[in-house]
Motif scaffolding. Sequence first.
Motif, mmCIF file in Angstrom:
data_model
loop_
_atom_site.group_PDB
_atom_site.id
_atom_site.type_symbol
_atom_site.label_atom_id
_atom_site.label_comp_id
_atom_site.label_asym_id
_atom_site.label_seq_id
_atom_site.Cartn_x
_atom_site.Cartn_y
_atom_site.Cartn_z
ATOM 1 N N HIS A 78 25.184 119.297 96.425
ATOM 2 C CA HIS A 78 25.217 118.411 97.562
ATOM 3 C C HIS A 78 26.407 118.300 98.202
ATOM 4 C CE1 HIS A 78 21.343 116.841 95.998
ATOM 5 N NE2 HIS A 78 21.887 117.177 94.783
ATOM 6 N N GLU A 83 25.899 116.457 104.409
ATOM 7 C CA GLU A 83 26.030 115.455 103.282
ATOM 8 C C GLU A 83 27.249 114.763 103.525
ATOM 9 O OE1 GLU A 83 22.903 116.637 99.772
ATOM 10 O OE2 GLU A 83 24.601 118.175 100.517
ATOM 11 N N GLY A 87 28.307 110.755 103.754
ATOM 12 C CA GLY A 87 28.631 110.187 102.856
ATOM 13 C C GLY A 87 27.994 110.178 101.615
ATOM 14 N N SER A 88 26.953 110.994 101.527
ATOM 15 C CA SER A 88 26.129 111.267 100.425
ATOM 16 C C SER A 88 26.221 112.471 99.430
ATOM 17 C CB SER A 88 24.462 111.327 100.844
ATOM 18 O OG SER A 88 24.480 112.496 101.888
ATOM 19 N N ALA A 90 27.898 114.815 96.806
ATOM 20 C CA ALA A 90 28.719 114.631 95.577
ATOM 21 C C ALA A 90 29.817 114.474 95.312
ATOM 22 C CB ALA A 90 28.026 115.817 94.402
ATOM 23 N N ARG A 91 30.230 113.975 94.105
ATOM 24 C CA ARG A 91 32.009 113.929 93.917
ATOM 25 C C ARG A 91 32.080 115.242 93.177
ATOM 26 N NH1 ARG A 91 32.663 108.952 90.003
ATOM 27 N NH2 ARG A 91 30.449 109.618 89.568
ATOM 28 N N ALA A 94 32.658 114.475 97.794
ATOM 29 C CA ALA A 94 32.672 113.023 98.530
ATOM 30 C C ALA A 94 33.938 112.474 99.095
ATOM 31 C CB ALA A 94 31.798 112.150 97.751
ATOM 32 N N SER A 97 35.039 113.549 102.683
ATOM 33 C CA SER A 97 34.235 112.968 103.569
ATOM 34 C C SER A 97 34.866 112.223 104.683
ATOM 35 C CB SER A 97 32.726 112.639 103.268
ATOM 36 O OG SER A 97 33.248 111.534 102.315
ATOM 37 N N PHE A 280 32.498 105.563 96.274
ATOM 38 C CA PHE A 280 31.651 106.567 95.899
ATOM 39 C C PHE A 280 31.376 106.699 94.245
ATOM 40 C CE2 PHE A 280 34.389 108.379 99.538
ATOM 41 C CZ PHE A 280 33.321 108.567 100.299
ATOM 42 N N HIS A 282 28.965 105.457 93.169
ATOM 43 C CA HIS A 282 27.468 105.858 92.798
ATOM 44 C C HIS A 282 27.084 107.218 93.362
ATOM 45 C CE1 HIS A 282 27.292 101.545 91.803
ATOM 46 N NE2 HIS A 282 27.881 101.258 92.679
ATOM 47 N N ASN A 283 27.761 107.890 93.935
ATOM 48 C CA ASN A 283 27.545 109.487 94.330
ATOM 49 C C ASN A 283 27.434 110.038 93.047
ATOM 50 O OD1 ASN A 283 28.374 108.126 96.692
ATOM 51 N ND2 ASN A 283 28.473 110.072 97.669
#
Length: 405
Positions: A78, A83, A87-88, A90-91, A94, A97, A280, A282-283
């Motif tokens: 991800h 992505e 902004g979606s 993964a850390r 992210a 981004s 981020f 919740h990523n």
Amino acid sequence: MQRRAQTDNPCAALPAAEKTNRFMKTLFPTPRAVQRAAFVLSRFSLLGVFLSVATANITNSLLLKYGFNDQPAHASKHASFRELMQGSAARPFAYRSLLPRIDYALAQHIVRRHPSLAASFEQLHLHRCYFADVRDIDWTPPVATAYTLMYFLILASTALGLFFVYRIARWRNLSFARALTFLCVYSFLFPLLFQRSVFFYDFLEFAEVFGAVYFFLEGWMFRCTAIIVLGSLVKETFFLVPIALLFLHKDEVPRSKRLWWLGAQLTCSLMARHLIMRGFEHNPGGMVEFHLWDNIAFWLNPKYYLDWNNLLAPGVFLPRLENPLLAVPIALAGRDAWHASEERWHRYFLAAFLPLLALFIVFGYGDMFRNFSLALPAVVLLALNAVTDSNKIRLISTRGYTTSE
């Protein structure tokens, strides 16, 4: 009063013939002035051509191979550019981004307000050339515009980074011809670091870290601090740069001044880092990726030391950096460059390299040597100290290695 005005004007006391002579020289320069102008223009043209060719070599080879990491093999991470724009991702990807999101917002504005400009971007055919992994259904006008804008930013960043390499070479008193040669050699070797992937921020980081070091060497500390802030807004690990720069100061610089600049640069860098890492939680993913056991298994497997890849072009296979065909010459040249350098350059190299080595062992993956990009200026400075006298690098000198050694 009139007499004083005449003495203040140096041309007032000149005879009319001398005034005419100066005016004619301004209109029609002497052959010496013309020769000097042609000399400066020739150097400017040569530098521009070399920068263009070197930039094309780096960006074309890497983007043809990897694009913007939109390949299906990277889907599980991800970490694609689309992505990142949304902004979606993964850390920890992210956290990088901010610029893609700004890029996407600008692309949407261009599509709405300037559709003809967005259509001209489509005519560049970048989708077919570099970004074919993006599905046709996803290649919408805003996405196409955003990819094109980032492509141009990558070109500009790569050219600027190479220009800083050239300026550092000139700062080390290399002649114009030697500096251009060093620039070309660097552009040939630089893509070899990206043996598994490349991200858009790698090109930006290249320009930012070399810019910070060049401004530091020139004593332009405010410019150095500004570019450190920009680098920290692109990638969260850029705070390591000011820590390493602490050891690049000359010995005569007072310790209080060194610590003051470290505090200012590190504070600005950490504030920027905090800004880009917010929002981020919740990523998917985590703050880092732990790969220690994977790395141990990789480096204990002998087959990887005999591996080759076709990074630069299909059908052109080169040994990977851990292959002895490349590792041994690099080690020999590095040893000679180390012995040819002063303690100041040793300190800076260790301060830049050792933290990255620790992070590479635990959080890197395999032979992703791109993780050492923040230490590249230290490598360049070591190499330049030896290149000033090429006989110091016995691998490429006319003396070579004698049997008595």
